[in-house]
Design a protein around this motif. Structure first.
Motif, PDB file in Angstrom:
ATOM      1  N   VAL A  32     -50.267 107.337 -49.109  1.00  0.00           N
ATOM      2  CA  VAL A  32     -51.246 106.908 -49.392  1.00  0.00           C
ATOM      3  C   VAL A  32     -52.120 107.386 -50.409  1.00  0.00           C
TER       4      VAL A  32
ATOM      5  N   TYR B  27     -58.537 103.650 -52.068  1.00  0.00           N
ATOM      6  CA  TYR B  27     -57.122 103.594 -51.889  1.00  0.00           C
ATOM      7  C   TYR B  27     -56.388 103.213 -52.962  1.00  0.00           C
TER       8      TYR B  27
ATOM      9  N   THR C 168     -56.722 108.605 -52.169  1.00  0.00           N
ATOM     10  CA  THR C 168     -57.562 108.297 -51.582  1.00  0.00           C
ATOM     11  C   THR C 168     -58.460 108.812 -52.662  1.00  0.00           C
TER      12      THR C 168
END
Length: 581
Positions: A258, A293, A260
Motif C-alpha cells: 500500500v 491510496y 499513501t
C-alpha cells in the motif's frame, strides 16, 4: 511507595480505634514467650513486663469461688511489632510461664514509631505546605491525622485520573485544571501541571492536523493533506508517497503493498519488481483506492527465497528507489518440511525355494534363501540406508555330473562325489544415492560365514549340527552387490544389478517394477546366476505379485522358472511380506 503510605495510614487508623482488653501470654516457645502487647500500647524493645498468675479455687465449706492474683516476676521485651511483642524468659521463670497468664506494664508507656514510615510520609509532603497557597499536611503532632490527610490527597488525585481515561487530551487537561483550582495545596500539584502541559501540546498537534486536512490547497483533495499532516506528526519524511511494504516475508506467497499519496501524482504509477535470481524487473500496475491510496499485489511466483528488489515510478519519474538503487524485501527460506511421503520407512522380507534340476529334496541343484531388511530415507546425499541379514542353504555341483549320473548320486566317471552342500549366513548394509529424482545407485557390501559339507551322506546342516566335522569346511564370504534404478522409486521403474560373493557365486539381474492397479504391485525379474555354488550359470525367471489391501503393508506370492540347460530345469516359488509408511 504510595501503597506503603496507604498501609501505614490504615494501620494507624485501626490502632486508634482498637478496644483495650487485658493482655495475656499468647504462646511459649522454649526461652521465649509472645505477649498481646505492642507499639500501640507503648511497648518496645527494652520495656519490662510483669507476669501475673490468676488463681481460682472453690471454698470446700461455703462453696464460694475465690479468685486471687500473684506476681510471678518480670520479663524484658526483646522486639515488638504493632500488636505483639517477644519477651525473653529468664532462668527464674523458666517452666513457670503458661499461656493465658496476664501481663502488665512494669513502667510507664512510651511512644514507638517506625522511622522509615515517617520518612516516607514526610517525602510525600512538600516543605512549606505543598506548592503554595493552600492548606498543608504536616508531619508531627498527631501522626494519625497526618497519615489520613496524605491518603485523602492521593485518593482525590486518583479519582480524577480514572475519570479522564479515554477522553480527548483537551478534556483531560480541563479536568486537571479544575482539580488544581479546588486543591491548590495537593502534594501532586507539580506532576499534575506537567501532565496538563503534555495534554495541551497533544491537543494542539491534533488541531493542526485537522486544520491542514480542511484547508484549501489549490484544489487538492483533503485526504492527501490529512495524510501529509499525519505523516509529519509521525516523524516520517514527506514525499510523493509513503510506502507500507513489509521488510521480510515468507516464500511462495503474494505480497500486498500500500502506498499513501502525500501530493498529487501524474498517472500512470508503476511498481517494478525483480525476483531473486533474475536480471529483469516485472511491472505491476498500482491501482487507486480512494483519494490518497495506491495498492498492488506482488505475485507469489516472484516471491522466492533471497532478496526481492522493487521501485516505483510515475510518468517515468522515479518516486521510491530506481532501477540502479532499488528498495529490497528479504524473502526467508521456507523451513517447513514437506509431509512424509509413503516409503519413508520400509521393511522387506522374502523366502524363496529355488530348484534348478527338478529333483526337489532328492536333487543336487537346489537352494532356499531368506532375507529381512529395514530401510529408512534420509533425503540427504545418502538418500536411503538399508540394513539386513539373510541365509542361503542348498546343494550344488557340476551340471554335467548331476545329469550324467544314472544312479542320481552326483558321481563322476571315477565314482567320485562331486556335489557339496553349502550354507551361507550373512549380513549387509546398503546405501542408496539419488542424484536425480528418476535415478538411484545402490551399493551393498555384505559378509558372512560359509559352511561347506563334501560328504555324499551330508547336507546343509550336518556341519553345524554334528560333532563330527570331517569333510566340513568353514570360510568367510565377502561380497558386493551394485544396482541402478531408473524411474520413480514408488512407481514404475527398472533395476539393473550385479553381485558377487566369494565362495558362493555371482548374480546378474534385471528387475521391472510396475502396478497394473494401485492394489496390485508386480515385479518381473530375469536373473543369471551360478548360485548356490560357483559351477554353471543358469537363467531364472521370477514373478512377484502382491496385494495391497491397506496402504502400509502388502504380502506377495513369488513364482519362478529356472534352467541351466534345456534338460536341467525346475519350477519353484516363495513368499514375501513388505511394509512401507
Amino acid at each position: 511507595m504510595r501503597s506503603a503510605l496507604l498501609i501505614a495510614c490504615l494501620v494507624l487508623a485501626v490502632g486508634g480505634a482498637r478496644a483495650v482488653a487485658d493482655p495475656v501470654v499468647l504462646g511459649v516457645s522454649g526461652d521465649h514467650a509472645y505477649v498481646d502487647l505492642g507499639a500501640r500500647d507503648g511497648v518496645g524493645a527494652g520495656s519490662e513486663l510483669e507476669l501475673v498468675r490468676e488463681i481460682v479455687v472453690t471454698d470446700p465449706v461455703t462453696r464460694k469461688t475465690l479468685r486471687d492474683a500473684f506476681a510471678l516476676g518480670t520479663v524484658v521485651v526483646e522486639r515488638a511489632g504493632e500488636h505483639v511483642c517477644e519477651v525473653a524468659i529468664g532462668p527464674d521463670l523458666r517452666g513457670r510461664v503458661a499461656v493465658g497468664d496476664r501481663i502488665a506494664l512494669a513502667g510507664a508507656a512510651r511512644r514507638f514509631a517506625d522511622p522509615w514510615a515517617e520518612q516516607v510520609l514526610a517525602s510525600k509532603i512538600p516543605a512549606g505546605g505543598g506548592d503554595g497557597g493552600g492548606p498543608t499536611i504536616t508531619v508531627g503532632g498527631d501522626v494519625h491525622a497526618s497519615a489520613a490527610a496524605a491518603v485523602a490527597a492521593a485518593e482525590a488525585a486518583r479519582e480524577v485520573w480514572l475519570a479522564t481515561l479515554g477522553k480527548p487530551p483537551r478534556d483531560r487537561a480541563t479536568a486537571w485544571r479544575t482539580f488544581l483550582a479546588a486543591n491548590p495545596g495537593s502534594p501532586y500539584a507539580a506532576a499534575i501541571r506537567t501532565e496538563i502541559a503534555s495534554l495541551e501540546g497533544q491537543a494542539a498537534e491534533l488541531d493542526a492536523a485537522v486544520a491542514a486536512a480542511n484547508a484549501p490547497d489549490q484544489g487538492a483533495p483533503q485526504r492527501p493533506a490529512l495524510a501529509d499532516a499525519l505523516a509529519e506528526l509521525a516523524g516520517r519524511p514527506i514525499g510523493s508517497l509513503y510506502a507500507a511494504v513489509p521488510a521480510r516475508v515468507s516464500p511462495g506467497r503474494p505480497i500486498g503493498v500500500v502506498f499513501t499519496k502525500t501530493q498529487p501524482l501524474a498517472d500512470p504509477v508503476w511498481l517494478y519488481v525483480q525476483a531473486p535470481g533474475t536480471r529483469s524487473f516485472a511491472r505491476v500496475a498500482l491501482a487507486g483506492d480512494g483519494d490518497a491510496y495506491l495498492r498492488a499485489t506482488i505475485p507469489a511466483e516472484l516471491v522466492r527465497p533471497g532478496t526481492l528488489a522493487w521501485y516505483v515510478t510515475a510518468a517515468d519519474r522515479a518516486l521510491i528507489g530506481d532501477e540502479d538503487a532499488p528498495q529490497t524485501i528479504t524473502v526467508e527460506r521456507d523451513l517447513a518440511e514437506t509431509a512424509p511421503e509413503r516409503g519413508r520407512t520400509q521393511i522387506h522380507t522374502s523366502l524363496d525355494y529355488v530348484d534348478f534340476d527338478g529333483g526337489l529334496e532328492d536333487g543336487f541343484d537346489q537352494y532356499a534363501q531368506a532375507e529381512l531388511d529395514f530401510a529408512y530415507q534420509f533425503r540427504a546425499q545418502v538418500h536411503t540406508a538399508r540394513v539386513g541379514f539373510g541365509t542361503m542353504s542348498g546343494t550344488g555341483g557340476p551340471k554335467d555330473v548331476i545329469d550324467a549320473d544314472a544312479t542320481g548320486q552326483c558321481l563322476d566317471a571315477g565314482a567320485n562325489f562331486r556335489c557339496r552342500a553349502v550354507t551361507f549366513s550373512y549380513v549387509y548394509t546398503e546405501f542408496e544415492f539419488r542424484p536425480r529424482a528418476q535415478f538411484a545407485l545402490m551399493v551393498r557390501p555384505q559378509a558372512g560365514l560359509i559352511t561347506t559339507d563334501r560328504r555324499p551322506d551330508g547336507g546343509p546342516r550336518r556341519c553345524s549340527d554334528a560333532t563330527d566335522l570331517a569333510d566340513c569346511d568353514f570360510d568367510k564370504g565377502v561380497g558386493l552387490r551394485v544396482r541402478a534404478r531408473i524411474g520413480d522409486a514408488l512407481g514404475t521403474n527398472l533395476e539393473l544389478g550385479a553381485g558377487f560373493t566369494q565362495g558362493v557365486g555371482t548374480l546378474f539381474e534385471a528387475l521391472y517394477n510396475w502396478a497394473p492397479t494401485p492394489k496390485v504391485p508386480v515385479k518381473l525379474a530375469v536373473q543369471v546366476t551360478d548360485l548356490p555354488v560357483p559351477e554353471d550359470f543358469g537363467v531364472r525367471l521370477l514373478a512377484d505379485v502382491g496385494w495391497r489391501g491397506v496402504a502400509w503393508v502388502y504380502p506377495s506370492l513369488r513364482v519362478s522358472y529356472q534352467a541351466r540347460d534345456i534338460d536341467h530345469v525346475g519350477v519353484s516359488g516363495g513368499l514375501g511380506l513388505n511394509f512401507d509408511w
